[in-house]
Design an enzyme around this catalytic site. Structure first.
Site: not given
Ligand code: SF4
Length: 345
Positions: A92, A106, A117, A120, A334
């Site tokens: 995406e 982006c 993370c 996320c 995000c």
């Molecule tokens: S895409 Fe998500 S899991 Fe991967 S580094 Fe970025 S914030 Fe962290």
């Protein structure tokens, strides 16, 4: 060897044509056809003779293409592109337009992400593979082709950790920056990392004026390591030392990204921890309102809390920008990329 002509820099294409017994200048011509004029197949390289095009095809060369599966449009003006790659994987890409009609893209560097993370959605997905330079740069070309508008800024903040795919990421920057192609100024390109120190060190030595952003999200190791596994490998002190070295070498401002999560990293003591940690670094700090999504219990900080937090940082001389949620209806914000269609761990 990657046989995708879209993944090659001008220099690599020149070397290729010389190695095939042809003139060097054809490399630049082909690069320009692909990256400035959008040639999407070898048969479209009308500047080459028929026999040379046939020769390239016979040797296995091709020009990769991202297929647009769907474009999701948010009422706030954010667009999310779902692309399919040649092997069926999907990524995406998010297009943001600001109040001055400046368009920022982006882009993604991996299918999934290894960093995991906690806040996320992409981090909860299986890591599948790295993208090639052609697939990374191709996101800009496809969005421009679909919208008929030029992209002014590129941020490497989509799916994936750019420094976990360092070589292809940097090659894609060189491709996008090349005056014979899209010619996007390096100062309009930002690479964002979750804190991979070797990547920061390498970037400091590159002959490119790109901007660096660090996903900080907490200035306290214990709290950071709970939400960012990468913090266990690269603790804050070492990370910030690397950022200081980077700034000493490049003299460039650095941006710190900070997602504001209720009760996790949004107390006044968290703001003061940032001040102590990055004191002396010329920095912009982006406070990002957390975007809730399924399967994750975190909640966004109250807007009043974000303002108070930002005030503490501003009072210490940092440039602070507050980014409220965008693209929420289409899950383009995000930390939300990939929520709808990849298998979770
Ligand atoms: S895409 Fe998500 S899991 Fe991967 S580094 Fe970025 S914030 Fe962290």
């Amino acid at each position: 060897m990657n046989y995708d002509l879209k993944s090659m820099t001008t220099g690599e294409l020149e070397a290729l044509f010389v190695s095939l017994g042809h003139q060097k200048f054809l490399g630049k011509t082909v690069f320009s056809f692909i990256h400035a004029h959008g040639a999407s197949g070898i048969d479209r390289l009308s500047t080459l003779s028929k026999s040379l095009r046939a020769e390239l095809c016979e040797q296995g060369f091709f020009i990769s293409r991202l297929v647009t599966v769907e474009v999701f449009k948010d009422p706030d003006g954010t667009n999310k592109y779902l692309f399919e790659l040649a092997d069926g994987n999907r990524i995406e890409t998010v297009e943001l337009t600001d109040e001055n009609e400046r368009r920022t893209l982006c882009i993604s560097t991996q299918v999934g992400c290894r960093m995991g993370c906690a806040f996320c959605a992409t981090g909860r997905l299986h890591f599948t593979r790295n993208l090639t330079a052609g697939e990374i740069a191709g996101q800009v070309l496809e969005v421009e082709k679909a919208s008929g508008e030029k992209i002014g800024n590129v941020v490497y903040m989509g799916m994936g950790e750019p420094f976990d795919n360092y070589d292809e990421t940097l090659k894609s920057v060189r491709i996008l920056n090349d005056p014979a192609g899209r010619n996007i100024g390096a100062r309009h390109i930002t690479i964002s990392t979750s804190g991979i120190i070797p990547g920061i060190e390498k970037l400091a030595s590159e002959d490119l004026q790109v901007r660096l952003a660090i996903s900080l999200h907490s200035a306290r190791d214990e709290a950071r390591q709970k939400i960012m596994g990468v913090g266990r490998k690269y603790p804050l002190e070492a990370l910030i030392d690397a950022v200081r070295d980077y700034q000493a070498k490049t003299r460039r401002r650095v941006t710190f990204e900070y997602v504001m999560i209720k009760g996790i990293n949004d107390a006044s003591l968290d703001a003061r921890a940032i001040v102590r940690l990055i004191r002396g670094i010329k920095a912009n700090i982006n406070l990002i309102e957390y975007n809730p999504h399924e399967g994750c219990d975190f909640a966004p900080s109250d807007r009043k809390t974000i303002k108070v937090f930002g005030g503490i940082l501003t009072a210490e001389g940092f440039e602070v920008a507050i980014r409220y949620k965008r693209g929420q209806q289409i899950k383009a914000a995000c930390g939300q990329l990939g929520t709808g269609w990849l298998k979770t761990n």
